[in-house]
Design an enzyme around this catalytic site. Sequence first.
Site, PDB file in Angstrom:
ATOM      1  N   ASN A 158       0.746  -1.249   0.079  1.00  0.00           N
ATOM      2  CA  ASN A 158      -0.057   0.069  -0.097  1.00  0.00           C
ATOM      3  C   ASN A 158       0.602   1.360   0.034  1.00  0.00           C
ATOM      4  O   ASN A 158       0.363   2.196  -0.474  1.00  0.00           O
ATOM      5  CB  ASN A 158      -1.153   0.009   1.225  1.00  0.00           C
ATOM      6  CG  ASN A 158      -0.343  -0.040   2.475  1.00  0.00           C
ATOM      7  OD1 ASN A 158       0.716  -0.384   2.468  1.00  0.00           O
ATOM      8  ND2 ASN A 158      -1.259   0.299   3.588  1.00  0.00           N
ATOM      9  N   GLU A 253       5.604  -3.637  11.670  1.00  0.00           N
ATOM     10  CA  GLU A 253       4.204  -2.920  11.779  1.00  0.00           C
ATOM     11  C   GLU A 253       3.197  -3.670  10.953  1.00  0.00           C
ATOM     12  O   GLU A 253       3.255  -3.996   9.805  1.00  0.00           O
ATOM     13  CB  GLU A 253       4.420  -1.544  11.094  1.00  0.00           C
ATOM     14  CG  GLU A 253       2.964  -0.641  11.154  1.00  0.00           C
ATOM     15  CD  GLU A 253       2.358   0.010  10.165  1.00  0.00           C
ATOM     16  OE1 GLU A 253       1.416  -0.172   9.739  1.00  0.00           O
ATOM     17  OE2 GLU A 253       3.079   0.631   9.313  1.00  0.00           O
ATOM     18  N   CYS A 287      -3.086   0.689   6.945  1.00  0.00           N
ATOM     19  CA  CYS A 287      -3.189   0.026   8.361  1.00  0.00           C
ATOM     20  C   CYS A 287      -3.985   0.814   9.452  1.00  0.00           C
ATOM     21  O   CYS A 287      -4.443   0.485  10.294  1.00  0.00           O
ATOM     22  CB  CYS A 287      -1.742  -0.450   8.624  1.00  0.00           C
ATOM     23  SG  CYS A 287      -0.612   0.712   8.831  1.00  0.00           S
TER      24      CYS A 287
HETATM   25  O1  G3H Z   1      -0.396   1.050   6.087  1.00  0.00           O
HETATM   26  C1  G3H Z   1      -0.012   1.681   7.018  1.00  0.00           C
HETATM   27  C2  G3H Z   1       0.665   3.041   6.673  1.00  0.00           C
HETATM   28  O2  G3H Z   1       1.880   2.992   7.791  1.00  0.00           O
HETATM   29  C3  G3H Z   1      -0.318   3.955   6.947  1.00  0.00           C
HETATM   30  O3  G3H Z   1       0.395   5.295   6.995  1.00  0.00           O
HETATM   31  O4  G3H Z   1      -1.351   6.775   8.056  1.00  0.00           O
HETATM   32  O5  G3H Z   1       0.243   7.797   6.315  1.00  0.00           O
HETATM   33  O6  G3H Z   1      -1.773   6.198   5.800  1.00  0.00           O
HETATM   34  P1  G3H Z   1      -0.759   6.561   6.940  1.00  0.00           P
END
Ligand code: G3H
Length: 478
Positions: A158, A253, A287
């Site tokens: 993603n 993570e 996430c």
């Molecule tokens: O998908 C996991 C990422 O660490 C989320 O990052 O909060 O900048 O979308 P974000």
Amino acid sequence: DGEAYKYYADGEWKKSSSGKLVPIINPTTRKVHYKVQACTQEEVNKVIETAKIAQKSWAKTPLWKRAELLHKAASILKEYKTPIAESLVKEIAKPAKDAVTEVVRSGDLVSYCAEEGVRILGEGKFLVSDSFPGNDRTKYCLTSKIPLGVVLAIPPFNYPVNLAVSKIAPALIAGNSLVLKPPTQGAVSCLHMVHCFHLAGFPKGLISCVTGKGSEIGDFLTMHPGVSCISFTGGDTGVAISKKAGMIPLQMELGGKDACIVLEDADLDLVAANIIKGGFSYSGQRCTAVKVVLVMESVADALVEKVNKRVAKLTVGPPEENSDITPVVSESSANFIEGLVVDAKQKGATFCQEYKRDGNLIWPLLLDNVRPDMRIAWEEPFGPVLPVIRITSVEEGIHHCNASNFGLQGCVFTKDINKAILIGDAMETGTVQINSAPARGPDHFPFQGIKDSGIGSQGITNSINMMTKIKTTVINLP
Ligand code: G3H
């Protein structure tokens, strides 16, 4: 049939000796768009060997020089934002504008990391022995931070570029070498990004990017004795990696089921705007997406109505047209999301919109009156489907949040700051956002999950520290 890309090792672009390619399916067309090399275990061995050698002289390269190269890579990344963003659109169906934002954010992250590295790695500690009982002033202790060796970076689909550089930049500024294993969807974007580091002029072998099937080289990489640290972002695979990896620092993570607790006094327009942004941006494939709304019954009707009005305005279509909702990353992901929707339907959830799917494209859907016996109350769809659970007490909301096996972020909406702090303290998550949707950034903020959401803490400063070890030298006076 899709353009074939080479992998990057020893400062060169190479074809794998396997003669095999891994196809990358465009989520929108569901056709093969690119192909990458299926690297072999032997090639992984070579890459790690070269990384070990390159690291030795890199660790001796002055800190300011390492920072200079990172700044250069950051500006090249920004210069090439358009072609990199284009591959993000084709590989992971990220809306075009968001794809550009990801690359620019990545450039900023690399620059900030270079500056922060110079600050925190440029200083050490000095201790004297006589502060500990029974000791004279006969020992002086100097501490400094030294690199770990070879860092293995595994980013998710993603944010293939941003979550790769969030591992690459801290590793390099700290004097480590770096082996990148990109996700299949996102591999070409990663290769383009690595090309920017190549153009910046990093020493040969210091950075490499091996593509291939997880089933062939995944375990081999994560269990490789030459790897000194693993930084991983993704799903359940992280749990398996943490069980198999050796005695090395791990940064993980993993998933999240971020709860949004809404109190009676909340500004419902603000909440609705944040639910849309938090729950539906990049079609819920973050996430940190809002993954369950826990709203006080007395304001639930009003909130659901406001959210529905905004859902109706979301555009649905291809990423090239900057649609808000774009196809999810794969057919299996779309099938999984559908499974959660069907389960909720069977168990009596209220569908605020009609469930609609075309290939990997799933229309945004708010499910009201979700109950704890439904799978969607607990599992993360990683798609544009959001459950609402009506609660009659704040305790009920906190209980639901804490009963999850995840603990990444959460958010609470209320005008009463005292209540917000108390609820935030009670929520078992790595971060709590007050009056805003969960989010990782700004990228220098600490970012961490508890329980199945991860190990360690990220964010620029924490990642630099995690990718170093303290070394002490003790001067013994006569
Ligand atoms: O998908 C996991 C990422 O660490 C989320 O990052 O909060 O900048 O979308 P974000």
